[in-house]
Design an enzyme around this catalytic site. Structure first.
Site, PDB file in Angstrom:
ATOM      1  N   ASN A  37      -0.947  -0.935   3.567  1.00 44.43           N
ATOM      2  CA  ASN A  37      -2.130  -1.253   4.357  1.00 44.43           C
ATOM      3  C   ASN A  37      -1.729  -1.734   5.744  1.00 44.43           C
ATOM      4  O   ASN A  37      -0.607  -2.169   5.972  1.00 44.43           O
ATOM      5  CB  ASN A  37      -2.969  -2.325   3.651  1.00 44.43           C
ATOM      6  N   CYS A  38      -2.694  -1.679   6.644  1.00 44.26           N
ATOM      7  CA  CYS A  38      -2.519  -2.116   8.020  1.00 44.26           C
ATOM      8  C   CYS A  38      -1.999  -3.551   8.023  1.00 44.26           C
ATOM      9  O   CYS A  38      -2.480  -4.360   7.228  1.00 44.26           O
ATOM     10  CB  CYS A  38      -3.865  -2.026   8.736  1.00 44.26           C
ATOM     11  N   PRO A  39      -1.034  -3.860   8.820  1.00 41.34           N
ATOM     12  CA  PRO A  39      -0.432  -3.108   9.921  1.00 41.34           C
ATOM     13  C   PRO A  39       0.875  -2.406   9.556  1.00 41.34           C
ATOM     14  O   PRO A  39       1.567  -1.910  10.436  1.00 41.34           O
ATOM     15  CB  PRO A  39      -0.166  -4.198  10.967  1.00 41.34           C
TER      16      PRO A  39
END
Length: 77
Positions: free
Chosen positions: A13-15
């Site tokens: 998942n981000c980042p």
């Protein structure tokens, strides 16, 4: 499309996909191409914004079965 390096950022998942991308681009020479695969739906906007802000070129983006594949050309300067 051909690439000089490939990074698998699926299931991150981000980042993290952007961080993996940045690290891989630092290992490439000017005008070389990075292929990166991600499953985070936000990665489409993230990689577009990343390339605009850093001067790298987003050459192509494909989506297949929930996997987003990006080809990014490292800036020359």
């Amino acid at each position: 499309m051909l690439s000089d390096k490939e990074v698998d950022a699926r299931n991150l998942n981000c980042p993290l996909p952007i961080l993996r991308c940045k690290k891989a681009l630092n290992e490439l020479g000017p005008a070389q191409v990075l292929k990166i695969m991600a499953t985070d739906p936000g990665s489409k906007k993230d990689f577009d914004a990343f390339c605009r802000q850093t001067g790298h070129s987003l050459l192509e983006m494909q989506e297949t079965d929930g996997v987003f594949t990006f080809w990014i050309k490292k800036r020359t300067a």
